[in-house]
Scaffold this active site. Structure first.
Site, mmCIF file in Angstrom:
data_model
loop_
_atom_site.group_PDB
_atom_site.id
_atom_site.type_symbol
_atom_site.label_atom_id
_atom_site.label_comp_id
_atom_site.label_asym_id
_atom_site.label_seq_id
_atom_site.Cartn_x
_atom_site.Cartn_y
_atom_site.Cartn_z
ATOM 1 C CD GLU A 51 -2.895 1.220 2.294
ATOM 2 O OE1 GLU A 51 -2.855 0.386 3.210
ATOM 3 O OE2 GLU A 51 -3.831 2.022 2.131
ATOM 4 C CD GLU A 381 -9.877 -2.653 7.577
ATOM 5 O OE1 GLU A 381 -10.016 -1.429 7.766
ATOM 6 O OE2 GLU A 381 -8.927 -3.295 8.051
HETATM 7 O O1 AHR Z 1 -2.459 -1.586 6.715
HETATM 8 C C1 AHR Z 1 -2.958 -0.351 7.107
HETATM 9 C C2 AHR Z 1 -4.472 -0.249 6.975
HETATM 10 O O2 AHR Z 1 -5.095 -1.122 7.859
HETATM 11 C C3 AHR Z 1 -5.025 -0.638 5.640
HETATM 12 O O3 AHR Z 1 -4.947 0.386 4.732
HETATM 13 C C4 AHR Z 1 -6.446 -0.961 5.958
HETATM 14 O O4 AHR Z 1 -7.000 -1.893 5.059
HETATM 15 C C5 AHR Z 1 -6.405 -1.432 7.386
HETATM 16 O O5 AHR Z 1 -7.319 -0.753 8.153
#
Ligand code: AHR
Length: 663
Positions: A51, A381
């Site tokens: 990410e 999520e």
């Molecule tokens: O990994 C950090 C964050 O944690 C991600 O962006 C999210 O999917 C989760 O809440």
């Protein structure tokens, strides 16, 4: 009476301690039912989650050194500086001035550019990079810019170190009256983490500037617009089964307007539309007002990275919902077409023939062959009824046209309770393909959840342990550590993932990368600065499991042994039995690994990770916690060994000539 009772209690206690320590000296028996391998394990089980958080892309994996190269940040002069003095008209530089313009831009998708007016020779300004620019002695950097001249003839560029000493230079010249890209290569003569790029103008005149870039020539696979070599190498060394991208909450955006839209991230980098990074202002304790997404690392580069490191691509797409922790904005159901279209077109971009509209763009970018996309995440999520409604629309369209593509769906942000339970009930009813579970929990949770998947329904959806990391202080706490205490707990938990490899399809630690001077979230698997990087103990656990994954589960038991964890697999490729044992005791334990049902003798390759629970890696000691290789003997199917204190050990037993029971 009191004395007698006291004596009895004392002797009972001493007797139990004695028994306990005798027990500790008795070899632990680890019984591997080697002759009866079980279910097949996904070949892409242990992967990576990338990410753009913690400056993971811009300022990290994507090695552009100029911050805000296209003048598209909210404050379009972010990263750009000039010496100012007091003049008659106010605060100004008497030699010249810079201002942001939008008339007749280079591209409508990149509408701002810099207008430079030079009144006296020697006018200059500079870019400070992402917390400085990391350059190395003898390395080459491609300096380039789009220029439209209004009389100015040349730009002299210098790279200076933190003391203002010039350590490299180059020149762009011969400009015309239309936008055109110019480039030269600058070789630097010193190594520094905090260089800057200065632009000098030696004659009066004016020009427009856009896409000003200083980019290492030596990237991964020497690609222009390539990725930072040391960071890709760390990923490559893991042999990850899959690469999940581009996140994470970044997929969702704080609002739908700033969601991740893959179509704006492919094609010419000068036309990719810069937007704010959703981690820019997420945490008050770690503000990052200069965090934007240039998309120099876009979907084409992600697919290419997956291919380079031998990982299956797993793109996650927005499903018409912004982050439920932020605005919780949702696209109306009758407005979902664009989102669904994006998903269908992505399949064409990845897999379509070169004469299809999106396959053609892939081919024009340099990759006529397909990227072999097999799965897509619908939403990140997410949770709740809004999500289910939107998933149904996606699933109907995607399954009708591409039944071969597996869809990954979410079970919310937590590993239990609501909404986790209701999401799972729904996914079972809807016969979803793969459900993504997230657990950012304490190390103790990981240790006590090693049997979490033992009783999952084998006929329901598969599990993707899509984001997990042991939080030593608390979720999102700045005090979290990447120490061995966290990593060994994750390793113990991963034995449970592996033992249940028939239901757990994939697993990935999160987040993956963090810049030491620009992070928002801790802990992270890999830390880097402007020049260096290192894997944490958690990285080495991930790597150990990914490098030693098998293709079929093998039953393994340890009778009544607390604080010890194990899993076994058969690797049908190398024809080896792979046994992993975690000793969470503070002392060594003698052990006998009995490979029941096979009569193998010879030498076994052993890899051990062991450390004090507080141990961490660092730039100065990047491998303080790292695997050590050794060997052990196997005699008539038995390995007599010692499990080191706080250790993770992998035994690879060759099965050449040993076929009994192994099919
Ligand atoms: O990994 C950090 C964050 O944690 C991600 O962006 C999210 O999917 C989760 O809440």
């Amino acid at each position: 009476m009191r004395t007698t009772t006291g004596f009895s209690f004392l002797s009972l206690a001493l007797f139990s301690i004695n028994l306990w320590s005798q027990d500790q000296n008795k070899p632990v028996v680890i019984a591997v039912d080697a002759a009866h391998p079980g279910a097949a394990i996904s070949r892409s089980m242990f992967g990576v989650f990338f990410e753009d958080i913690n400056f993971g892309a811009d300022g990290g994996l994507y090695p552009e050194l100029v911050k805000n190269r296209s003048f598209e940040f909210q404050d379009p002069l972010t990263g750009w500086h000039q010496d100012l003095g007091i003049s008659k008209t106010g605060l100004a530089n008497p030699r010249g001035e810079i201002s942001i313009r939008m008339e007749a831009p280079l591209y409508q998708s990149n509408p701002h550019y810099l207008n430079v007016r030079v009144y006296e020779p020697g006018y200059s300004f500079w870019n400070s990079g992402f917390r400085g620019m990391g350059v190395a002695d003898g390395a080459e950097y491609r300096f380039s810019a789009y220029v439209r001249s209004h009389g100015a003839k040349a730009i002299r560029a210098t790279v200076t170190d933190e003391n203002g000493r010039e350590i490299g230079s180059g020149k762009l010249e011969g400009f015309g009256a239309q936008w055109k890209r110019y480039e030269t290569v600058i070789r630097t003569r010193a190594t520094t983490q905090h260089a800057r790029l200065n632009l000098y103008f030696d004659e009066p005149g004016a020009l427009d500037l856009d896409m000003v870039s200083l980019f290492p020539v030596d990237t991964w696979k020497h690609r222009e617009n390539g990725l930072r070599k040391d960071l890709v190498q760390l990923l490559y060394d893991m042999h990850p089964g899959f690469l999940r991208f581009p996140g994470g909450c970044i997929v969702e955006g704080r609002q739908l307007a700033t969601r991740y839209r893959w179509k704006t991230t492919v094609g010419d980098i000068a036309q990719r539309r810069t937007i704010i990074n959703r981690w820019n202002d997420e945490f008050d304790f770690r503000p990052a007002p200069d965090y934007f997404q240039s998309f120099g690392l876009g979907f084409y580069e992600y697919f290419q990275l997956a291919e380079d490191i031998g990982a299956k691509p797993l793109p996650i797409l927005n499903c018409g919902m912004a982050c439920e922790f932020n605005t919780n904005e949702t696209a109306a159901l009758d407005q979902l077409d664009e989102y669904v279209r994006d998903a269908l077109d992505l399949i064409e971009f990845a897999n379509g023939p070169v004469d299809s509209p999106w396959g053609k763009i892939r081919a024009q970018m340099g990759h006529p062959a397909p990227f072999h996309l097999t799965m897509i995440g619908v939403g990140n999520e997410q949770w709740g009824p809004h999500y289910v409604e939107r998933y149904k629309i996606f699933a109907a369209a995607l399954k009708a046209k591409h039944p071969e593509i597996k869809l990954v769906v979410a079970a919310g942000p937590a590993p239990a309770g609501e909404p986790f339970e209701s999401m799972w009930t729904t996914w079972r009813q809807l016969k979803a393909d793969i459900v993504d579970e997230h657990y950012y929990m304490g190390p103790e949770w990981f240790l006590s959840n090693t049997s979490r998947y033992d009783h999952y329904d084998r006929s329901g959806p598969k599990v993707f342990a899509g984001e997990y990391a042991a939080q030593t202080a608390g979720t999102t706490s700045a005090e979290n550590r990447n120490n061995w205490k966290a990593a060994i707990a994750e390793a113990a938990f991963m034995t449970g993932l592996e033992r249940n490899g028939d239901v757990v399809e994939m697993a990935s630690y999160a987040p993956l990368m963090a810049h030491v001077d620009a992070w928002q979230w801790k802990p992270d698997e890999i830390w880097f600065d402007n020049l260096r990087s290192y894997g944490t103990p958690n990285y080495y656990v991930q790597k150990l499991f990914a490098n030693n994954a098998g293709t079929r589960t093998v039953p393994v038991t340890m009778q009544g042994e607390p604080m010890l964890y194990s899993s076994a697999t058969l690797d049908e490729g190398s024809h080896e039995l792979v046994v992993k044992v975690i000793n969470h005791w503070a002392h060594a334990r003698p052990a006998e690994i009995r490979l029941n049902g096979i009569n193998v003798s010879g030498t076994v390759k052993v890899t051990t990770l062991e450390a004090d629970p507080q141990a961490e890696n660092s730039f100065d000691h990047p491998t303080a916690v790292a695997p050590a290789a050794s060997t052990a003997d196997v005699r008539s199917g038995k390995i007599t060994t010692e499990l080191r204190p706080y250790s993770v050990t992998v035994y690879r037993v060759p099965l050449q000539n040993q076929t009994a029971g192994l099919r």
